[in-house]
Design a protein around this motif. Structure first.
Motif, PDB file in Angstrom:
ATOM      1  N   ARG A   1      -1.270   2.783   5.802  1.00 62.25           N
ATOM      2  CA  ARG A   1      -0.587   1.581   5.321  1.00 62.25           C
ATOM      3  C   ARG A   1      -0.058   1.833   3.916  1.00 62.25           C
ATOM      4  O   ARG A   1      -0.644   2.596   3.135  1.00 62.25           O
ATOM      5  CB  ARG A   1      -1.504   0.375   5.350  1.00 62.25           C
ATOM      6  N   VAL A   2       1.052   1.216   3.610  1.00 61.63           N
ATOM      7  CA  VAL A   2       1.665   1.352   2.289  1.00 61.63           C
ATOM      8  C   VAL A   2       0.841   0.550   1.289  1.00 61.63           C
ATOM      9  O   VAL A   2       0.570  -0.630   1.508  1.00 61.63           O
ATOM     10  CB  VAL A   2       3.126   0.852   2.292  1.00 61.63           C
ATOM     11  N   VAL A   3       0.461   1.196   0.187  1.00 64.02           N
ATOM     12  CA  VAL A   3      -0.239   0.492  -0.879  1.00 64.02           C
ATOM     13  C   VAL A   3       0.600   0.440  -2.155  1.00 64.02           C
ATOM     14  O   VAL A   3       0.292  -0.324  -3.063  1.00 64.02           O
ATOM     15  CB  VAL A   3      -1.627   1.102  -1.172  1.00 64.02           C
ATOM     16  N   GLN A   4       1.667   1.250  -2.201  1.00 68.20           N
ATOM     17  CA  GLN A   4       2.539   1.227  -3.376  1.00 68.20           C
ATOM     18  C   GLN A   4       3.900   1.827  -3.035  1.00 68.20           C
ATOM     19  O   GLN A   4       3.973   2.870  -2.379  1.00 68.20           O
ATOM     20  CB  GLN A   4       1.904   2.033  -4.514  1.00 68.20           C
ATOM     21  N   VAL A   5       4.962   1.164  -3.462  1.00 73.45           N
ATOM     22  CA  VAL A   5       6.306   1.731  -3.405  1.00 73.45           C
ATOM     23  C   VAL A   5       6.512   2.460  -4.719  1.00 73.45           C
ATOM     24  O   VAL A   5       6.268   1.901  -5.798  1.00 73.45           O
ATOM     25  CB  VAL A   5       7.382   0.644  -3.222  1.00 73.45           C
ATOM     26  N   ARG A   6       6.936   3.693  -4.635  1.00 77.41           N
ATOM     27  CA  ARG A   6       7.057   4.545  -5.822  1.00 77.41           C
ATOM     28  C   ARG A   6       8.514   4.957  -6.036  1.00 77.41           C
ATOM     29  O   ARG A   6       9.294   4.972  -5.095  1.00 77.41           O
ATOM     30  CB  ARG A   6       6.187   5.801  -5.652  1.00 77.41           C
TER      31      ARG A   6
ATOM     32  N   ASN B   1       9.656   6.661  -2.549  1.00 76.73           N
ATOM     33  CA  ASN B   1       8.648   7.085  -1.591  1.00 76.73           C
ATOM     34  C   ASN B   1       7.495   6.109  -1.639  1.00 76.73           C
ATOM     35  O   ASN B   1       7.535   5.120  -2.362  1.00 76.73           O
ATOM     36  CB  ASN B   1       8.247   8.558  -1.764  1.00 76.73           C
ATOM     37  N   TYR B   2       6.473   6.359  -0.842  1.00 78.75           N
ATOM     38  CA  TYR B   2       5.398   5.399  -0.666  1.00 78.75           C
ATOM     39  C   TYR B   2       4.043   6.086  -0.772  1.00 78.75           C
ATOM     40  O   TYR B   2       3.847   7.160  -0.195  1.00 78.75           O
ATOM     41  CB  TYR B   2       5.485   4.750   0.724  1.00 78.75           C
ATOM     42  N   LEU B   3       3.122   5.451  -1.491  1.00 81.13           N
ATOM     43  CA  LEU B   3       1.736   5.873  -1.428  1.00 81.13           C
ATOM     44  C   LEU B   3       1.146   5.164  -0.216  1.00 81.13           C
ATOM     45  O   LEU B   3       1.166   3.932  -0.134  1.00 81.13           O
ATOM     46  CB  LEU B   3       0.979   5.486  -2.701  1.00 81.13           C
ATOM     47  N   MET B   4       0.664   5.957   0.724  1.00 80.57           N
ATOM     48  CA  MET B   4       0.081   5.415   1.945  1.00 80.57           C
ATOM     49  C   MET B   4      -1.350   5.936   2.078  1.00 80.57           C
ATOM     50  O   MET B   4      -1.639   7.067   1.704  1.00 80.57           O
ATOM     51  CB  MET B   4       0.898   5.813   3.176  1.00 80.57           C
ATOM     52  N   ILE B   5      -2.222   5.082   2.626  1.00 80.01           N
ATOM     53  CA  ILE B   5      -3.637   5.423   2.774  1.00 80.01           C
ATOM     54  C   ILE B   5      -4.108   5.041   4.171  1.00 80.01           C
ATOM     55  O   ILE B   5      -3.680   4.043   4.741  1.00 80.01           O
ATOM     56  CB  ILE B   5      -4.478   4.671   1.709  1.00 80.01           C
ATOM     57  N   ARG B   6      -5.000   5.908   4.701  1.00 81.21           N
ATOM     58  CA  ARG B   6      -5.678   5.613   5.966  1.00 81.21           C
ATOM     59  C   ARG B   6      -7.164   5.864   5.767  1.00 81.21           C
ATOM     60  O   ARG B   6      -7.557   6.963   5.376  1.00 81.21           O
ATOM     61  CB  ARG B   6      -5.161   6.495   7.093  1.00 81.21           C
ATOM     62  N   PRO B   7      -8.007   4.846   6.000  1.00 82.81           N
ATOM     63  CA  PRO B   7      -9.459   5.055   5.871  1.00 82.81           C
ATOM     64  C   PRO B   7      -9.963   6.090   6.871  1.00 82.81           C
ATOM     65  O   PRO B   7      -9.380   6.275   7.918  1.00 82.81           O
ATOM     66  CB  PRO B   7     -10.058   3.685   6.183  1.00 82.81           C
TER      67      PRO B   7
END
Length: 157
Positions: free
Chosen positions: A135-140, A151-157
């Motif tokens: 999921r996107v947590v930040q637009v960079r 670009n996008y900071l994306m994270i997956r647990p």
């Protein structure tokens, strides 16, 4: 299509650099303008620098089964689960190479105790990662050689 996923070797340098550049020029050009593409594709450095970077990272490559001379793509991950690069040659786009590479580094990150995977992903790759639970947590808006990119900071647990 099935792929063998194996550790990067220095003799993979030219093929991984070519896959990177072909991916940026061939796939990302739908989402970035020509000047951005030239800058992005050119920022990899020379072959020696590229090999040093890939060798110092936990880099994996995808080789199509039955064709040991071809390289479909590559990925790397650090001990915290950060994916710095995931690129697939356009000839192997949407054939499962990126999925196989991501699955391998997800296992590797879990083995190393990482609680999540993270990536700074392009506009082009965002849907791929979203389909795999990121999921996107930040637009960079990083700058490369004075040029702004999205670009996008994306994270997956």
């Amino acid at each position: 299509m099935r792929f063998l996923i194996r550790k990067y070797r220095s003799d993979d340098a030219a093929a991984t650099l070519a896959a990177f550049r072909r991916s940026v020029v061939g796939l990302a050009s739908h989402d970035y303008d020509p000047e951005q593409i030239r800058t992005w594709a050119g920022q990899a450095g020379d072959l020696r620098q590229w090999d040093e970077r890939r060798s110092s990272a936990d880099t994996w490559v995808a080789v199509p089964e039955g064709n040991a001379n071809a390289l479909a793509g590559f990925i790397d991950v650090d001990g915290n689960g950060y994916i710095d690069m995931l690129f697939v040659d356009p000839d192997y786009a949407r054939c499962g190479a990126a999925s196989a590479l991501l699955a391998r580094v997800a296992r590797r990150a879990a083995e190393q105790g990482a609680g999540e995977l993270s990536v700074h992903t392009s506009i082009t790759a965002r849907p791929f990662f979203e389909r795999r639970g990121f999921r996107v947590v930040q637009v960079r808006h990083p700058m490369i050689e004075g040029m702004s990119f999205v670009n996008y900071l994306m994270i997956r647990p």
